[in-house]
Design an enzyme around this catalytic site. Structure first.
Site, PDB file in Angstrom:
ATOM      1  N   LYS A  22      55.183  53.756 -29.660  1.00 22.31           N
ATOM      2  CA  LYS A  22      53.654  53.437 -29.776  1.00 22.31           C
ATOM      3  C   LYS A  22      53.002  52.531 -30.739  1.00 22.31           C
ATOM      4  O   LYS A  22      52.446  51.950 -30.022  1.00 22.31           O
ATOM      5  CB  LYS A  22      53.546  54.947 -29.997  1.00 22.31           C
ATOM      6  N   ASN A  23      53.697  52.387 -31.733  1.00 18.39           N
ATOM      7  CA  ASN A  23      53.452  51.407 -32.448  1.00 18.39           C
ATOM      8  C   ASN A  23      53.497  49.971 -32.106  1.00 18.39           C
ATOM      9  O   ASN A  23      52.974  49.099 -32.938  1.00 18.39           O
ATOM     10  CB  ASN A  23      53.698  51.840 -34.273  1.00 18.39           C
ATOM     11  N   CYS A 126      40.320  59.108 -41.237  1.00 17.22           N
ATOM     12  CA  CYS A 126      40.994  60.243 -40.895  1.00 17.22           C
ATOM     13  C   CYS A 126      41.948  60.589 -41.148  1.00 17.22           C
ATOM     14  O   CYS A 126      41.954  61.089 -42.691  1.00 17.22           O
ATOM     15  CB  CYS A 126      41.396  58.752 -39.494  1.00 17.22           C
ATOM     16  N   ARG A 131      41.911  54.750 -44.620  1.00 11.49           N
ATOM     17  CA  ARG A 131      42.261  54.237 -44.621  1.00 11.49           C
ATOM     18  C   ARG A 131      41.142  53.097 -44.484  1.00 11.49           C
ATOM     19  O   ARG A 131      40.090  52.799 -43.239  1.00 11.49           O
ATOM     20  CB  ARG A 131      43.097  54.356 -42.937  1.00 11.49           C
ATOM     21  N   ASP A 316      56.409  57.003 -41.291  1.00 12.37           N
ATOM     22  CA  ASP A 316      55.867  58.113 -40.367  1.00 12.37           C
ATOM     23  C   ASP A 316      57.017  59.008 -40.514  1.00 12.37           C
ATOM     24  O   ASP A 316      57.239  59.621 -39.287  1.00 12.37           O
ATOM     25  CB  ASP A 316      55.645  57.416 -39.290  1.00 12.37           C
ATOM     26  N   ARG A 408      49.668  62.408 -28.605  1.00 12.92           N
ATOM     27  CA  ARG A 408      49.302  61.023 -28.660  1.00 12.92           C
ATOM     28  C   ARG A 408      50.626  60.118 -28.619  1.00 12.92           C
ATOM     29  O   ARG A 408      50.367  58.932 -29.185  1.00 12.92           O
ATOM     30  CB  ARG A 408      48.750  61.282 -30.235  1.00 12.92           C
TER      31      ARG A 408
HETATM   32  C1  EPZ Z   1      49.981  51.563 -39.015  1.00 15.01           C
HETATM   33  O1  EPZ Z   1      49.252  52.092 -39.419  1.00 15.01           O
HETATM   34  C2  EPZ Z   1      50.901  52.934 -38.322  1.00 15.01           C
HETATM   35  N1  EPZ Z   1      49.653  52.881 -37.277  1.00 15.01           N
HETATM   36  C3  EPZ Z   1      50.847  54.322 -38.398  1.00 15.01           C
HETATM   37  O2  EPZ Z   1      51.373  55.182 -38.015  1.00 15.01           O
HETATM   38  C4  EPZ Z   1      51.487  54.270 -39.851  1.00 15.01           C
HETATM   39  O3  EPZ Z   1      51.637  55.466 -41.005  1.00 15.01           O
HETATM   40  C5  EPZ Z   1      51.022  53.049 -40.897  1.00 15.01           C
HETATM   41  O4  EPZ Z   1      50.829  51.912 -40.217  1.00 15.01           O
HETATM   42  C6  EPZ Z   1      51.928  52.563 -42.198  1.00 15.01           C
HETATM   43  O5  EPZ Z   1      53.502  52.209 -41.895  1.00 15.01           O
HETATM   44  C7  EPZ Z   1      49.988  52.218 -36.579  1.00 15.01           C
HETATM   45  O6  EPZ Z   1      51.204  50.826 -36.082  1.00 15.01           O
HETATM   46  C8  EPZ Z   1      49.019  52.065 -34.897  1.00 15.01           C
HETATM   47  P1  EPZ Z   1      48.186  49.911 -42.703  1.00 15.01           P
HETATM   48  P2  EPZ Z   1      47.518  50.605 -39.823  1.00 15.01           P
HETATM   49  O7  EPZ Z   1      46.840  49.493 -42.601  1.00 15.01           O
HETATM   50  O8  EPZ Z   1      48.305  49.147 -39.899  1.00 15.01           O
HETATM   51  C9  EPZ Z   1      45.599  50.708 -46.859  1.00 15.01           C
HETATM   52  C10 EPZ Z   1      51.834  56.968 -36.952  1.00 15.01           C
HETATM   53  O9  EPZ Z   1      51.846  58.684 -37.305  1.00 15.01           O
HETATM   54  N2  EPZ Z   1      44.781  49.459 -46.239  1.00 15.01           N
HETATM   55  O10 EPZ Z   1      49.864  50.012 -43.074  1.00 15.01           O
HETATM   56  O11 EPZ Z   1      46.844  52.228 -40.173  1.00 15.01           O
HETATM   57  C11 EPZ Z   1      45.966  51.704 -46.086  1.00 15.01           C
HETATM   58  O12 EPZ Z   1      44.232  52.987 -46.493  1.00 15.01           O
HETATM   59  C12 EPZ Z   1      50.543  55.933 -37.559  1.00 15.01           C
HETATM   60  O13 EPZ Z   1      52.080  56.511 -35.389  1.00 15.01           O
HETATM   61  C13 EPZ Z   1      43.653  49.381 -46.560  1.00 15.01           C
HETATM   62  O14 EPZ Z   1      43.403  49.432 -48.389  1.00 15.01           O
HETATM   63  O15 EPZ Z   1      48.331  51.168 -42.327  1.00 15.01           O
HETATM   64  C14 EPZ Z   1      46.793  52.864 -46.366  1.00 15.01           C
HETATM   65  O16 EPZ Z   1      46.642  53.040 -47.878  1.00 15.01           O
HETATM   66  C15 EPZ Z   1      49.588  56.707 -38.539  1.00 15.01           C
HETATM   67  N3  EPZ Z   1      42.708  48.506 -46.744  1.00 15.01           N
HETATM   68  C16 EPZ Z   1      47.567  51.275 -46.516  1.00 15.01           C
HETATM   69  O17 EPZ Z   1      46.709  49.956 -46.988  1.00 15.01           O
HETATM   70  C17 EPZ Z   1      42.407  47.625 -45.026  1.00 15.01           C
HETATM   71  O18 EPZ Z   1      42.021  47.076 -44.881  1.00 15.01           O
HETATM   72  C18 EPZ Z   1      48.620  51.134 -45.609  1.00 15.01           C
HETATM   73  O19 EPZ Z   1      48.095  50.914 -44.321  1.00 15.01           O
HETATM   74  C19 EPZ Z   1      43.975  47.856 -44.205  1.00 15.01           C
HETATM   75  C20 EPZ Z   1      44.957  49.286 -44.995  1.00 15.01           C
END
Ligand code: EPZ
Length: 429
Positions: A22-23, A126, A131, A316, A408
């Site tokens: 999915k991701n 969320c 996030r 995850d 999902r």
């Molecule tokens: C991706 O989310 C995945 N989603 C998530 O999978 C996964 O948990 C996550 O990466 C971490 O591996 C998809 O690929 C669709 P991040 P993403 O930006 O990209 C912070 C699932 O269950 N951050 O790597 O949204 C954020 O808050 C999902 O399949 C900022 O601070 O995650 C978090 O603490 C859920 N500022 C950390 O970085 C920003 O601008 C990592 O989040 C962006 C992120």
């Protein structure tokens, strides 16, 4: 709303086909916005998130075609999807759609790079944490974009096109890496991403973009270099297998005992979690068909894990591992470092009789001899599947409510595990 009913106690034995990730599929579909030619993606999982993103892309003017089913084809094999963004008719990604799925915010990169401007709703918070999107906004500004936030929308402009630059992420973000990498493919000159995410899904996206004519080096390391090109073309690409789905079923087998081949799973994308599973007593081997997971007789040992960006233990898989540890011999400590609020499964696991103590980002799980079935529900995808894993060994009946979370991200979960002997059924309602 559909529910899943499980009667625990059966070992899992057989073969589970692993779907496309999915991701990976989501950013790959978004990459179709970068070209006016057709991007064909194979092995796309049949998931609610994929359907939602399709609606969002169609709203921007993308033509979408799904290949027909062939006679004799297993329903569990992925689908082939063709996306053609010949012309982008709308550069606004509205609140009603973006608020349903955070990843849809990522359209901001391709829309801005190709069209020179767009309006994309802020995704909002969320269930798993606040996030924010600061890394996306500063990254796009580093490529010369003007960014404003107005009435809940990010308004991004680069009327003369983006220009390559140095983007040093203060924190590793998968989504920001995908987004800025996509934007940089059409920027003038070279972009260097520092502290980029190294997740296999980033590598998969880079491979697809390269097939489309992008010039990218270093994906899979923390420094990615992108030399912008004038235009990208169509391509055909197969979505990488879902390491999180594979890791989830591996944990389910470790929990129930049994012997399952995770067909199509790639062990090198899952090295950290597989090592932990070996440590707790599962037997893991790589075969030419995928990964074989076995556990005979003996109980599960306890182990400590801390979630980290790839190649560390994935956030995850944190909930699923916690479910496994509820039955371990001994006490384990599970530390969540990526999201501040990703422990909603704790109180639901307690309904099975699990003993978990939460202190900030650390959950201490004291293994118990038996779990008992219960009605449960969860508020995110991975938390929901952790309840299924607990239900598979709990005595008696478990009802998992709000199955739409599972839909999902897990393709035909109940079919895949019931084929391996689990007593599980979907109750429509
Ligand atoms: C991706 O989310 C995945 N989603 C998530 O999978 C996964 O948990 C996550 O990466 C971490 O591996 C998809 O690929 C669709 P991040 P993403 O930006 O990209 C912070 C699932 O269950 N951050 O790597 O949204 C954020 O808050 C999902 O399949 C900022 O601070 O995650 C978090 O603490 C859920 N500022 C950390 O970085 C920003 O601008 C990592 O989040 C962006 C992120």
């Amino acid at each position: 709303m559909d529910k899943i009913r499980i009667v625990g106690g059966n070992a899992l034995t057989g073969t589970i086909p692993i779907s496309g990730a999915k991701n990976a599929a989501l950013p790959l579909m978004i990459a179709s916005l970068l070209t006016d030619e057709t991007l064909t993606l194979e092995n796309v999982p049949r998931l609610a998130d994929v359907n939602l993103l399709t609606r969002i892309l169609v709203n921007h003017g993308v033509d979408y075609a799904l290949n027909g089913k062939r006679a004799g084809e297993d329903l569990l094999t992925g689908q082939t999807v063709s996306l053609t963004a010949r012309s982008i008719t709308d550069t606004t990604a509205p609140y009603e759609l973006v608020s349903k799925m955070r990843a849809s915010f990522w359209v901001i990169g391709p829309l801005l790079a190709r069209m020179g401007g767009c309006r994309v709703s802020l995704p909002g918070g969320c269930a798993i944490g606040t996030r924010p999107v600061d890394l996306f906004l500063s990254g796009l500004a580093d490529l010369g974009a003007d960014i404003d936030v107005d009435a809940g929308y990010v308004v991004a402009k680069a009327p003369n096109g983006l220009k390559g630059g140095r983007v040093a992420f203060p924190k590793v973000s998968v989504g920001a890496t995908h987004t800025i990498m996509m934007a940089a493919t059409l920027a003038r000159g070279e972009t260097v991403l520092e502290n980029a995410a190294r997740e296999p899904e980033v590598v998969d996206l880079a491979r697809c973009l390269t097939a489309m004519g992008a010039r990218i080096e270093g994906a899979g390391t923390s420094t990615i270099r992108i030399e912008g090109v004038d235009r990208l073309r169509g391509a055909r690409h197969r979505v990488v297998s879902d390491r999180i789905e594979a890791g989830t079923y591996a944990m389910a087998v470790a929990m129930t005992g049994g012997d399952v081949v995770l067909e199509g799973a790639e062990a090198d994308l899952l090295a950290g979690p597989l090592d932990v599973l070996r440590q707790v007593g599962a037997e893991i081997t790589e075969t030419n068909r995928g990964i074989r997971v076995k556990r005979n007789g003996h109980g599960i040992n306890a182990a400590d894990v801390e979630t980290q960006p790839f190649p560390g233990f994935p956030t995850d898989l944190q909930a699923q591992f916690m479910a496994l540890m509820t039955r371990a011999k001994g006490t384990s400590r599970i530390t969540e470092t990526i999201f501040e609020n990703r422990f909603m499964h704790v109180q639901e696991l307690a309904r099975f009789g699990a003993r978990i103590h939460l202190d900030g980002q650390v959950a201490t799980v004291e293994g118990v001899e038996r779990l008992t079935g219960a009605p449960v529900m969860a508020t995110d995808l991975r938390a929901s599947v952790s309840l299924v894993i607990a239900g598979l060994v709990a005595e008696g009946e478990t009802i998992v409510n709000r199955v739409y979370h599972l839909d999902r991200g897990f393709e035909r979960l109940e079919e895949k595990i019931s084929r391996c002997g689990a007593q599980v059924e979907r109750i429509s309602g």
